[in-house]
Enzyme design. Sequence first.
Site: not given
Length: 423
Positions: A341, A394
């Site tokens: 993006t 994560h």
Amino acid sequence: MSEIKVPAMGESITEGTVSRWMVKEGDTVNQGDVLLELETDKVNIEISAEESGVLEKIIRQEGETVEIGETIGTLSAGSGGGSGAPASEPVAEEKKAVTPAPEASTPPPAPVAAAPESSDSAKTASPSARKLARERGIELDQVQSKDPIGRVYQDDVKSHNNQAPAPAAPPASKAPAAPSAPATGSSTYTKPVERQRMSRRRATIAKRLVEAQQTAAMLTTFNEVDMTAIMDVRKRRKDKFKEKHEINLGFMSFFTKAVVGALKKFPTINAEIDGEDVVLKKYYDIGIAVSAKEGLVVPVVRDADRLGFAEIEKSIADLASKARSNTLALSDLQGGTFTITNGGTFGSLLSTPILNTPQVGILGMHKIQLRPVAIDAERMENRPMMYIALSYDHRIIDGSEAVRFLVTVKELLEDPESLLIEG
């Protein structure tokens, strides 16, 4: 008579919103003519007539949510437009209008039947808006709609009641409370507001972004790229590149190539979580976030690892054009293994991109800005620098892996020739 049904539109789409009907009840249509436009969370789809005939009834109105397979209208068979059912239906309605019927609260949607109760039929309104208007003694003709197509909703009726109470409203509301309002000392002036209903796509984007933050253990790591080498290559090669390929050499092809090179070194970032399994993808379909009128969409550049710079640039230009003209197909949006993006196109210097689930990684690009950079212990130079950000899940990606991935992207971009080898 045949039913007009909501067609299947892909495994991830279960419902949509009737955006607008292109025809009215009683209109003659030919096979293949567009009947209505349906808005989904990904694309707008046109529903066409499967046979010629007359649109007999519209069951679901504009703004209503419909599900796959649901009947939204009926079409009488036949190519003519004035015989049979279409001619007999208005006659029946005229008889209804002549006979004084006490129950006019739910008249047929034909113009002739609208005369007994002008307040409820002069404008298209939702059932809840009609009910509230009747309770408060408000003429729907006097209610100002905020909907682009003029449909009146319950909030419009409430706003009208606040701004210009009808004479019948005080008995219906709590009469003792009305005189006490001015005594508070506050101004009676109603500050102007504008209420806009979210499009289905905007509402879905909002839902998915919140879900991404709630379900993923999202962290972001940052680095910066010296864009000197890329800008030098573009300056030297852009004219010959455009002459040969008929497309501009932009920054996105460099970043796409760099991302693919880094994903090959760190395959966990090109994966997704499925229950307790990690699905490692051996292909590189890179999503490119594009800002369209109704919100952000992420069309996908397929097999980016097999494409050259010119092919990547052409793919991105084509997808961006489709996004802005609202002509993207579902196949353009489905899948994707990683997303890029570019907030820099709007002037963003630094931001934290949100994951495009179920993907586990997204790279954010930003504005190129001249900044003083230490070349060595004695020299400083102004260099075109860009901050880049990697948001990652994560749960399956360790911090060290994310940092090394971003460093790899940085190194490949600062040595553009290496992209030819890595790609």
